[in-house]
Design a protein around this motif. Structure first.
Motif, PDB file in Angstrom:
ATOM      1  N   HIS A   1       0.849  -1.191   0.000  1.00  0.00           N
ATOM      2  CA  HIS A   1       0.000   0.000   0.000  1.00  0.00           C
ATOM      3  C   HIS A   1       0.890   1.249   0.000  1.00  0.00           C
ATOM      4  O   HIS A   1       1.867   1.323   0.768  1.00  0.00           O
ATOM      5  CB  HIS A   1      -0.915  -0.005   1.222  1.00  0.00           C
ATOM      6  N   PRO A   2       0.600   2.240  -0.827  1.00  0.00           N
ATOM      7  CA  PRO A   2       1.464   3.435  -0.895  1.00  0.00           C
ATOM      8  C   PRO A   2       1.648   4.119   0.451  1.00  0.00           C
ATOM      9  O   PRO A   2       2.756   4.574   0.779  1.00  0.00           O
ATOM     10  CB  PRO A   2       0.737   4.338  -1.896  1.00  0.00           C
ATOM     11  N   ALA A   3       0.568   4.215   1.241  1.00  0.00           N
ATOM     12  CA  ALA A   3       0.681   4.866   2.547  1.00  0.00           C
ATOM     13  C   ALA A   3       1.616   4.090   3.473  1.00  0.00           C
ATOM     14  O   ALA A   3       2.405   4.687   4.223  1.00  0.00           O
ATOM     15  CB  ALA A   3      -0.698   5.005   3.185  1.00  0.00           C
ATOM     16  N   LEU A   4       1.548   2.761   3.414  1.00  0.00           N
ATOM     17  CA  LEU A   4       2.424   1.941   4.256  1.00  0.00           C
ATOM     18  C   LEU A   4       3.872   2.049   3.812  1.00  0.00           C
ATOM     19  O   LEU A   4       4.785   2.086   4.657  1.00  0.00           O
ATOM     20  CB  LEU A   4       1.975   0.481   4.222  1.00  0.00           C
ATOM     21  N   ALA A   5       4.114   2.089   2.511  1.00  0.00           N
ATOM     22  CA  ALA A   5       5.485   2.244   2.027  1.00  0.00           C
ATOM     23  C   ALA A   5       6.078   3.570   2.500  1.00  0.00           C
ATOM     24  O   ALA A   5       7.235   3.632   2.934  1.00  0.00           O
ATOM     25  CB  ALA A   5       5.500   2.160   0.499  1.00  0.00           C
ATOM     26  N   GLU A   6       5.282   4.623   2.421  1.00  0.00           N
ATOM     27  CA  GLU A   6       5.771   5.934   2.861  1.00  0.00           C
ATOM     28  C   GLU A   6       6.021   5.946   4.361  1.00  0.00           C
ATOM     29  O   GLU A   6       7.036   6.485   4.829  1.00  0.00           O
ATOM     30  CB  GLU A   6       4.741   6.999   2.487  1.00  0.00           C
TER      31      GLU A   6
END
Length: 439
Positions: A320-325
């Motif tokens: 998930h993009p939010a988790l990667a960030e």
């Protein structure tokens, strides 16, 4: 290993264990019955010869060419009128040992006592065993094939409800709020399993809904009073206050911000545990890393930290993009916070791992507790002790492996994208990575 394969191996093992025992018992029984039948036959022959003697007939015609010997006894008859002797006799014409049974019968004919002896060669135990061995081998092979084929055929029918149940479990999702649909079965054990699974999934859905509702309510209800307190403190700071009061207000503002941060972090951990972040497509981890590093450039510059990066391009990861960030942001902020002024930070990205190394003081306390909630290497800093716990939870959600090491003044955190590929890195190897990055 599949259940049907385990059952097949179990039955084949039983066949291999039982067959030698049954073969030994069968050989002994066959040998015993053959010997008994031959002894009975020779007893009857001796009785017939004795009847001819009593009738005054000459038994030459009957005994001619047969292994029967008639002899007179000089003394009285023995108490045991029939004796059986088994021995191994060397047949000179065959040049091998033969098993021979001799039956001696004693009779009184008129005033004379006779001993009538009959003998015959019988099959030895070894010959019976050799004769049975070929049959047993074929029997075992046929049984193995029959068990394997039958197990496969039965598994398609008997274990079909179990496979459908497992498929239903795999497709079950708490967030869909739909009760699990389990197949009908006539097997008692599978019925009990389905009843248990239905109760457990219903309970899990209720608990999940309760926890989700609590986290949402906590997020909403706590933010409101925190915002009110923050605004009141800001109004208070605009009034005429002295230096001591200003310091106290500053401490209060810091405590409020920290409390708000803790609240958001705990809610985030709850969402991660409930797997509310689903990755539907892959993203380029290199691009996300560069974007996060750009947001921290001012802080890095302010502390005069030297940043080195070695990022492989085109590394797509399903996350998930939010988790990667959040993953990169928490690791990078942790490396800055626990660094020294004028220190170094190295960032490494390969298809197998993501590694952040930073200089700093040795960790205080057990390093195995760094990924636990509210555990910090330095309890006096501004960290709330949840950053690495969030990183750990993100790794678990995405099936990553994470590892921390400290050696030669360097803190290193490795995130391995594939758990099975996680290597064991010693201090010398870790130092060489740092030297490559700083070169």
């Amino acid at each position: 290993m599949k259940l049907i394969n385990k059952i097949t191996i179990w039955f084949i093992g039983i066949v291999f264990l039982i067959t030698p025992v049954t073969m030994f018992i069968s050989r002994n029984n066959i040998k015993k019955h053959l010997d008994e039948a031959e002894v009975t036959r020779m007893k009857e022959v001796n009785d017939r010869v004795a009847q001819q003697l009593k009738a005054g007939e000459k038994p030459d015609r009957y005994t001619h060419g047969r292994p029967i010997a008639i002899s007179l006894l000089p003394g009285a008859l023995p108490e045991q009128r029939v004796t059986v002797v088994k021995d191994n006799y060397v047949a000179e014409d065959l040049g091998r040992k033969e098993c021979r049974i001799t039956v001696d019968s004693y009779y009184e004919v008129g005033a004379q006592h006779y001993k009538i002896s009959s003998y015959n060669y019988v099959i030895k135990s070894e010959e019976i065993f050799r004769g049975m061995l070929g049959t047993v081998v074929w029997k075992m092979l046929l049984m193995i094939v029959a068990v394997a084929v039958t197990a496969r055929l039965l598994s398609g029918k008997i274990f079909s409800p179990l496979r459908r149940t497992m498929k239903a479990i795999h497709s079950f999702d708490l967030k869909q709020k739909n009760k699990i649909q389990l197949p009908q079965t006539s097997t008692t054990e599978f019925k009990e399993l389905n009843v248990f699974l239905s109760k457990m999934t219903d309970k899990a859905m209720e608990d999940y809904a309760a926890v989700k509702e609590f986290s949402e309510n906590a997020s909403h209800e706590l933010q409101t009073p925190l915002a009110v307190i923050r605004s009141k403190i800001e109004l208070l700071s605009e009034t005429n206050i002295d230096g001591v009061q200003a310091a106290l207000i500053g401490d209060m503002q810091n405590a409020i911000e920290k409390l708000s941060h803790i609240n958001r972090s705990l809610i985030l951990l709850t969402k991660l545990e409930n797997q509310e972040f689903k990755a539907t497509e892959s993203l380029k981890f290199c691009r996300v890393t560069k974007e996060v590093i750009a947001t921290y450039e001012d802080w890095i510059t302010m502390r005069e930290i030297h940043l080195s990066t070695n990022l492989d391009k085109n590394i797509p990861l399903t996350i998930h993009p939010a988790l990667a960030e959040m993953l990169i942001s928490n690791l990078l902020s942790n490396a800055i916070r626990h660094n020294r002024d004028g220190g170094q930070i190295n960032v490494l990205l390969t298809p197998r791992e993501f590694c952040i190394s930073n200089t700093g003081l040795p960790p205080q306390g057990p390093t195995c507790e760094l990924f636990q909630r509210f555990k910090k290497s330095n309890q006096s800093n501004d960290s709330i002790g949840l950053g690495l716990a969030i990183v750990k939870q993100i790794c678990e959600v995405n099936n990553y492996a994470i590892d921390y090491t400290y050696s030669d003044g360097w803190h290193r955190i490795h995130v391995y994208f594939y758990k099975n590929d996680q290597p064991v890195i010693n201090s010398a190897e870790a130092l060489s990575i740092a030297e490559v990055l700083s070169a």
